[in-house]
Design a protein around this motif. Structure first.
Motif, PDB file in Angstrom:
ATOM      1  N   GLU A  79       1.107 -18.512  -0.578  1.00 56.94           N
ATOM      2  CA  GLU A  79       2.677 -18.398  -0.668  1.00 56.94           C
ATOM      3  C   GLU A  79       2.995 -18.527  -2.042  1.00 56.94           C
ATOM      4  O   GLU A  79       3.931 -17.851  -2.807  1.00 56.94           O
ATOM      5  N   LEU A  82       2.358 -15.417  -3.829  1.00 56.91           N
ATOM      6  CA  LEU A  82       3.316 -14.272  -3.769  1.00 56.91           C
ATOM      7  C   LEU A  82       4.563 -14.799  -4.561  1.00 56.91           C
ATOM      8  O   LEU A  82       4.977 -13.762  -5.035  1.00 56.91           O
ATOM      9  N   HIS A 104      -4.009 -13.724  -3.453  1.00 56.19           N
ATOM     10  CA  HIS A 104      -3.091 -13.482  -2.135  1.00 56.19           C
ATOM     11  C   HIS A 104      -3.882 -12.640  -1.241  1.00 56.19           C
ATOM     12  O   HIS A 104      -3.945 -13.202   0.014  1.00 56.19           O
ATOM     13  N   GLU A 108      -5.213 -14.711   2.136  1.00 57.16           N
ATOM     14  CA  GLU A 108      -4.670 -14.019   3.684  1.00 57.16           C
ATOM     15  C   GLU A 108      -5.849 -13.362   4.390  1.00 57.16           C
ATOM     16  O   GLU A 108      -5.485 -13.001   5.402  1.00 57.16           O
ATOM     17  N   VAL A 113       0.142  -7.114   2.580  1.00 58.93           N
ATOM     18  CA  VAL A 113       1.370  -7.407   2.096  1.00 58.93           C
ATOM     19  C   VAL A 113       1.420  -6.856   0.554  1.00 58.93           C
ATOM     20  O   VAL A 113       2.318  -6.387   0.056  1.00 58.93           O
ATOM     21  N   THR A 114       0.192  -6.818  -0.314  1.00 58.33           N
ATOM     22  CA  THR A 114       0.504  -6.494  -1.351  1.00 58.33           C
ATOM     23  C   THR A 114       0.304  -4.927  -1.778  1.00 58.33           C
ATOM     24  O   THR A 114       0.638  -4.376  -2.427  1.00 58.33           O
ATOM     25  N   LEU A 126       8.421  -6.522   5.065  1.00 58.92           N
ATOM     26  CA  LEU A 126       7.720  -7.816   5.032  1.00 58.92           C
ATOM     27  C   LEU A 126       8.228  -8.778   6.149  1.00 58.92           C
ATOM     28  O   LEU A 126       9.252  -8.599   6.534  1.00 58.92           O
ATOM     29  N   THR A 127       7.338  -9.639   6.535  1.00 56.98           N
ATOM     30  CA  THR A 127       7.663 -10.660   7.712  1.00 56.98           C
ATOM     31  C   THR A 127       9.108 -11.291   7.000  1.00 56.98           C
ATOM     32  O   THR A 127       9.256 -11.067   5.607  1.00 56.98           O
ATOM     33  N   ARG A 129       9.584 -14.623   6.547  1.00 57.97           N
ATOM     34  CA  ARG A 129       9.202 -15.457   5.545  1.00 57.97           C
ATOM     35  C   ARG A 129       8.781 -15.015   4.229  1.00 57.97           C
ATOM     36  O   ARG A 129       9.066 -15.509   3.297  1.00 57.97           O
ATOM     37  N   ASP A 130       7.910 -13.999   4.079  1.00 62.42           N
ATOM     38  CA  ASP A 130       7.540 -13.253   3.033  1.00 62.42           C
ATOM     39  C   ASP A 130       8.538 -12.768   2.075  1.00 62.42           C
ATOM     40  O   ASP A 130       8.719 -12.771   1.109  1.00 62.42           O
ATOM     41  N   ARG A 131       9.461 -12.045   2.970  1.00 62.12           N
ATOM     42  CA  ARG A 131      10.773 -11.384   2.392  1.00 62.12           C
ATOM     43  C   ARG A 131      11.341 -12.576   1.512  1.00 62.12           C
ATOM     44  O   ARG A 131      11.788 -12.354   0.342  1.00 62.12           O
ATOM     45  N   PHE A 134       9.580 -13.854  -1.538  1.00 63.68           N
ATOM     46  CA  PHE A 134       9.496 -12.568  -2.644  1.00 63.68           C
ATOM     47  C   PHE A 134      10.840 -12.383  -3.134  1.00 63.68           C
ATOM     48  O   PHE A 134      10.967 -12.397  -4.587  1.00 63.68           O
TER      49      PHE A 134
END
Length: 196
Positions: A79, A82, A104, A108, A113-114, A126-127, A129-131, A134
């Motif tokens: 993270e 990220l 990343h 992972e 994601v990338t 994105l999920t 959390r990732d959203r 980011f």
């Protein structure tokens, strides 16, 4: 022949400095101390060797970088990468974006994601959390005042605690600074063996 790279990718390009890096074999005692180099350590990047021209700055830069990106506790390593990637994409630092996207994906054990970010940009699916991570890194990098209450609410809703939010702020902010140094000191290039 070299070609400056302008597209985001996980393939880390060569970074071509504009300033001649310190020659490790001719480095002063103060430079070696700042580099924390032992005679058997030959894996020192051209970027760090370029920064070694300013010993005082390098002596504080490396421990700060390591503390922000590698300390245990708080936000996960992936993270933090990220957050660094979001900042690097905003600042269009091709080299840093590649390094942090590759890390990343490695952490992972997935390129999903990338791949999405490089293909679809800020609109990538994105999920939650990732959203939140980011989007916050992007807003903070565009202008600190853009990272507002809505971003903080999204981070909390995605389950980040105060220590994780601080880690995100630090990782994105660190790369706001590092990206600019890389832009001024050199260029990401692909060395070609083809004749021009």
């Amino acid at each position: 022949m070299t070609k400056v790279i302008t597209k985001f990718t996980r393939n880390v390009p060569h970074w071509q400095p504009r300033v001649t890096p310190v020659d490790l074999k001719a480095a002063t005692e103060a430079q070696l101390d700042a580099l924390q180099v032992t005679p058997s350590n030959t894996k020192v990047s051209e970027y760090v060797l370029t920064l070694a021209h300013d010993v005082e700055s390098l002596k504080v830069r490396s421990p700060l970088f390591n503390a922000i990106m590698y300390d245990t506790g708080g936000m996960s390593r992936a993270e933090r990468e990220l957050g660094a990637l979001g900042a690097s994409m905003v600042n269009h630092c091709i080299y840093c974006a590649a390094v942090h996207a590759a890390r990343h994906a490695q952490l992972e054990t997935s390129t999903e994601v990338t791949d999405k970010l490089f293909r679809d940009g800020a609109k990538a699916d994105l999920t939650e959390r990732d959203r939140a991570i980011f989007d916050f890194a992007v807003a903070l990098s565009e202008a600190p005042s853009r990272a507002g209450l809505a971003h903080m609410d999204a981070l909390k809703a995605a389950g980040l605690d105060a220590a994780e939010v601080l880690d995100l702020i630090l990782s994105a902010s660190l790369f706001g600074w590092a990206n600019r140094l890389m832009h001024v000191l050199g260029d990401p290039v692909r060395v070609s063996t083809d004749a021009a």
